[in-house]
Scaffold this active site. Structure first.
Site, short mmCIF file in Angstrom:
data_model
loop_
_atom_site.label_atom_id
_atom_site.label_comp_id
_atom_site.label_asym_id
_atom_site.label_seq_id
_atom_site.Cartn_x
_atom_site.Cartn_y
_atom_site.Cartn_z
N CYS A 101 0.84 -1.19 0.00
CA CYS A 101 0.00 0.00 0.00
C CYS A 101 0.88 1.25 0.00
O CYS A 101 1.78 1.38 0.83
CB CYS A 101 -0.90 -0.02 1.23
SG CYS A 101 -1.73 1.54 1.58
N GLU A 102 0.62 2.16 -0.91
CA GLU A 102 1.47 3.35 -1.00
C GLU A 102 1.20 4.36 0.11
O GLU A 102 1.99 5.28 0.33
CB GLU A 102 1.29 4.03 -2.36
CG GLU A 102 -0.06 4.66 -2.60
CD GLU A 102 -0.16 5.30 -3.97
OE1 GLU A 102 -0.91 6.28 -4.09
OE2 GLU A 102 0.50 4.82 -4.93
N HIS A 103 0.10 4.19 0.83
CA HIS A 103 -0.24 5.14 1.89
C HIS A 103 0.53 4.87 3.19
O HIS A 103 0.92 5.81 3.88
CB HIS A 103 -1.74 5.13 2.16
CG HIS A 103 -2.55 5.53 0.98
ND1 HIS A 103 -3.78 4.98 0.68
CD2 HIS A 103 -2.30 6.42 -0.02
CE1 HIS A 103 -4.25 5.51 -0.43
NE2 HIS A 103 -3.37 6.39 -0.86
N HIS A 104 0.70 3.59 3.54
CA HIS A 104 1.39 3.25 4.78
C HIS A 104 2.58 2.31 4.56
O HIS A 104 3.24 1.93 5.51
CB HIS A 104 0.41 2.60 5.77
CG HIS A 104 -0.75 3.47 6.11
ND1 HIS A 104 -1.99 3.35 5.50
CD2 HIS A 104 -0.87 4.50 7.00
CE1 HIS A 104 -2.81 4.24 6.00
NE2 HIS A 104 -2.16 4.96 6.90
N GLN A 142 -5.14 -0.69 -4.56
CA GLN A 142 -5.77 -1.82 -5.25
C GLN A 142 -6.60 -1.36 -6.44
O GLN A 142 -6.64 -2.04 -7.48
CB GLN A 142 -6.65 -2.60 -4.27
CG GLN A 142 -7.25 -3.87 -4.87
CD GLN A 142 -8.00 -4.69 -3.85
OE1 GLN A 142 -7.64 -4.70 -2.67
NE2 GLN A 142 -9.04 -5.38 -4.27
N HIS A 170 -5.87 -6.12 3.47
CA HIS A 170 -4.94 -5.01 3.63
C HIS A 170 -4.47 -4.92 5.08
O HIS A 170 -5.30 -4.73 5.99
CB HIS A 170 -5.60 -3.70 3.21
CG HIS A 170 -5.89 -3.60 1.75
ND1 HIS A 170 -5.25 -2.71 0.92
CD2 HIS A 170 -6.75 -4.30 0.96
CE1 HIS A 170 -5.71 -2.85 -0.32
NE2 HIS A 170 -6.61 -3.81 -0.32
N CYS A 172 -2.94 -2.56 6.41
CA CYS A 172 -3.16 -1.22 6.96
C CYS A 172 -4.54 -1.13 7.62
O CYS A 172 -4.79 -0.23 8.43
CB CYS A 172 -3.00 -0.15 5.88
SG CYS A 172 -4.14 -0.30 4.49
#
Length: 212
Positions: A101-104, A142, A170, A172
């Protein structure tokens, strides 16, 4: 990531398959240096025995987990395209997906199901999972991953239609934040004939069925 001047680590399994891990020593050193500082900021001692090689291990792990940036999914498909007058649905389901995941920068993982209806060309079946890997082994969300796989197949093969469904868990969501361990995220993307309800329903039924 450049493939020049990479160090090689070769492991041979029981089947005689040789796995070669390629790393750019300069890049690994830079990433490891940052992680040594991160460990210190977290209150750890990067010089204690258990953590001495951790920054380097993490650097190599991240390099592997994001090696999709070095892959060209279009070239992967073009390497095994064949003329064939087959006009029914081709489905490869339960393709393992591992991404970040690019956010976390936490993993998400699950399965992808891909179908297409040929329009004069088919592709080697192993190339579809390789395309999934090429896009998944990057920092991702995703939703974008689903669209990228669909668009690559559509633009390269020019089939009558493409259907992609991805189901993932996920970390996250399960390790932090809302902490819902059993939630699954499903995304889908379609082109051409798969926008037709009948074709799309056939695809969805096939991916949910088990062979006897």
């Amino acid at each position: 990531m450049s493939n020049e001047n990479h160090s090689h680590n070769m492991d041979e399994d029981l089947d005689g398959y040789v796995k070669i891990d390629r790393y750019n020593p300069e890049m690994i050193s830079k990433i490891a240096g940052h992680y040594e500082d991160i460990l210190t900021q977290l209150g750890e001692n990067p010089n204690r025995e258990g953590l001495l090689k951790t920054p380097e291990r993490v650097a190599k792990a991240l390099t592997y987990l994001t090696h999709g940036y070095d892959l060209n999914p279009t070239d992967i498909l073009k390497s095994a395209m064949f003329k064939e007058e087959y006009s029914q649905m081709v489905l490869v389901k339960d393709i393992e997906v591992y991404s970040m995941c690019e956010h976390h920068m936490l993993p998400f993982f699950g399965k992808a199901h891909i179908a297409y209806i040929p329009n004069g060309h088919i592709v080697g079946l192993s190339k579809l999972p390789r395309v999934v890997d090429a896009f998944a082994r990057r920092l991702q969300v995703q939703e974008r991953l689903t669209n990228e796989i669909r668009d690559c197949i559509q633009e390269t093969l020019n089939p009558i239609g493409v259907g992609v469904v991805i189901e993932c868990r996920h970390l996250c969501m399960s390790m932090r934040g809302i902490q819902k361990q059993n939630s699954v995220t499903t995304t889908s993307a379609f082109t051409g004939a798969f926008l037709n309800e009948k074709t799309r329903l056939e695809f969805l039924q096939l991916i949910s069925s088990k062979l006897s």
